[in-house]
Design a protein around this motif. Structure first.
Motif, mmCIF file in Angstrom:
data_model
loop_
_atom_site.group_PDB
_atom_site.id
_atom_site.type_symbol
_atom_site.label_atom_id
_atom_site.label_comp_id
_atom_site.label_asym_id
_atom_site.label_seq_id
_atom_site.Cartn_x
_atom_site.Cartn_y
_atom_site.Cartn_z
ATOM 1 N N SER A 24 0.730 -1.245 0.035
ATOM 2 C CA SER A 24 -0.018 -0.075 -0.014
ATOM 3 C C SER A 24 0.738 1.402 0.009
ATOM 4 O O SER A 24 2.023 1.242 0.427
ATOM 5 N N HIS A 25 0.361 2.393 -0.399
ATOM 6 C CA HIS A 25 0.830 3.645 -0.447
ATOM 7 C C HIS A 25 2.226 3.631 -1.325
ATOM 8 O O HIS A 25 3.210 4.213 -1.037
ATOM 9 N N ASN A 26 2.132 3.089 -2.259
ATOM 10 C CA ASN A 26 3.090 3.190 -3.413
ATOM 11 C C ASN A 26 4.499 2.699 -2.695
ATOM 12 O O ASN A 26 5.623 3.156 -3.062
ATOM 13 N N ARG A 62 7.786 5.149 -3.062
ATOM 14 C CA ARG A 62 7.772 5.947 -1.892
ATOM 15 C C ARG A 62 8.576 5.369 -0.510
ATOM 16 O O ARG A 62 9.470 6.027 0.088
ATOM 17 N N SER A 63 8.453 3.966 -0.448
ATOM 18 C CA SER A 63 9.201 3.540 0.640
ATOM 19 C C SER A 63 9.284 2.044 0.551
ATOM 20 O O SER A 63 8.626 1.472 -0.374
ATOM 21 N N LEU A 100 12.279 6.381 0.518
ATOM 22 C CA LEU A 100 12.994 6.339 -0.484
ATOM 23 C C LEU A 100 13.276 7.639 -1.033
ATOM 24 O O LEU A 100 14.328 8.047 -1.525
ATOM 25 N N PRO A 101 12.442 8.691 -1.137
ATOM 26 C CA PRO A 101 12.722 9.928 -1.730
ATOM 27 C C PRO A 101 13.685 10.669 -0.779
ATOM 28 O O PRO A 101 13.525 10.865 0.401
ATOM 29 N N VAL A 108 5.969 8.009 6.651
ATOM 30 C CA VAL A 108 5.359 6.672 7.521
ATOM 31 C C VAL A 108 5.044 7.017 8.797
ATOM 32 O O VAL A 108 6.007 7.522 9.546
ATOM 33 N N PRO A 109 3.660 6.885 9.105
ATOM 34 C CA PRO A 109 3.475 7.202 10.449
ATOM 35 C C PRO A 109 3.993 6.338 11.430
ATOM 36 O O PRO A 109 4.370 4.882 11.188
#
Length: 289
Positions: A24-26, A62-63, A100-101, A108-109
């Motif tokens: 999830s969330h790319n 993203r992560s 990652l960016p 990330v919560p």
């Protein structure tokens, strides 16, 4: 140089990257098995992980998450060198994350920011309230039964379960009376504590008399369980018979006596495939469509 359009499944396989799944969330997730596997051999793991991270950046993920079983803990030092941080651990598995960016702050919560606790106001037909005294840390002579909700457990179910475990009294959920939001408790987490109103389940014997079950204290946690006269309990929390009283339960019992209730209503979700969820509304609007 690889581009996001050229980095397909065949390319990933040919580059001998670590296997990963879309999440999830790319993000992407790498699950390391507990058993020995040549793909995750210590001698080549760091290089493969570094190449995998580079490939995921090209794919504009993203992560990346990595699940590391305790049996493969030796791999953790290589992950730290690449910037991974612990996010949470459950059972025998630690979960690490890398944002990652490189030009943006991690979104990330944190894991498990809150505990959810429940307490139960149970008053029987004799106008007595169900109370317990714990084996340790009793700040008042009596308290209402309660405890922490389990993961995935709804508030009404948690309240009924805790009452049954601590006192052996069967109950039925009626409503929520109030909730408290507190910070800095166990493990530095925040806490949401819901005080519920439960109805005691009573029987009628063959002579037509009401039979109210007697509380049985839970051996491992509860010193005593008792039906306490409601007037006696109110004097205690209001500070009449106890020097400090109980400020929170004083307010809760005012709500209880006024008949104010927050009731449960099941509502459907707009998210496709998601099950209906309970919603809690003031009693005067809970019947609205």
């Amino acid at each position: 140089m690889m581009t996001s359009s050229s980095l397909n499944a065949e390319t990933v396989a040919s580059e001998q990257l670590l296997p990963f799944e879309k999440s999830s969330h790319n993000s992407a997730t790498i699950v390391i098995p507990a058993d020995e596997d040549s793909i995750y051999d210590k001698s080549t793991f760091k290089q493969k992980l570094e190449e995998t991270v580079s490939a995921l950046r090209v794919m504009e993920k993203r992560s990346v998450w990595v699940h590391v079983p305790m049996a493969r803990g030796s791999l953790l030092e290589d992950m730290v060198d690449l910037g991974f941080e612990f996010h949470n651990a459950q059972g025998n598995t630690a979960k690490l994350n890398l944002w990652l960016p490189t030009d943006k702050e991690s979104k990330v919560p944190e894991f498990a920011t809150h505990h959810v606790g429940v307490g139960a106001v149970v008053v029987n037909s004799r106008d007595e309230i169900l109370c317990v005294r714990e084996l340790r840390k009793n700040y008042m002579p009596w308290k209402v039964p309660g405890g922490l909700a389990d993961l995935g457990e709804y508030i009404p179910d948690a309240a009924q379960r805790e009452v049954m475990e601590e006192t052996g009294i069967p109950t039925k959920f009626s409503s929520i009376l109030s909730f408290r939001h507190t910070h800095g408790l166990a493990n530095g987490r925040s806490d949401m504590y819901f005080v519920c109103h439960l109805d005691s389940i009573e029987d009628i014997d063959e002579d037509g008399n009401v039979v109210i079950p007697e509380p049985q204290a839970q051996a491992c946690e509860i010193q005593a369980a008792k039906w306490v006269p409601l007037s006696e309990y109110l004097d205690m929390v209001n500070g009449v018979t106890h020097e400090t009283g109980h400020p929170m339960m004083k307010q809760v019992m005012k709500v209880f006596q006024k008949g104010t209730r927050i009731q449960q209503k099941e509502v459907t979700s707009v998210v496709p495939g998601r099950k209906p969820n309970p919603m809690y509304l003031p009693a005067d609007t809970s019947k609205a469509d």
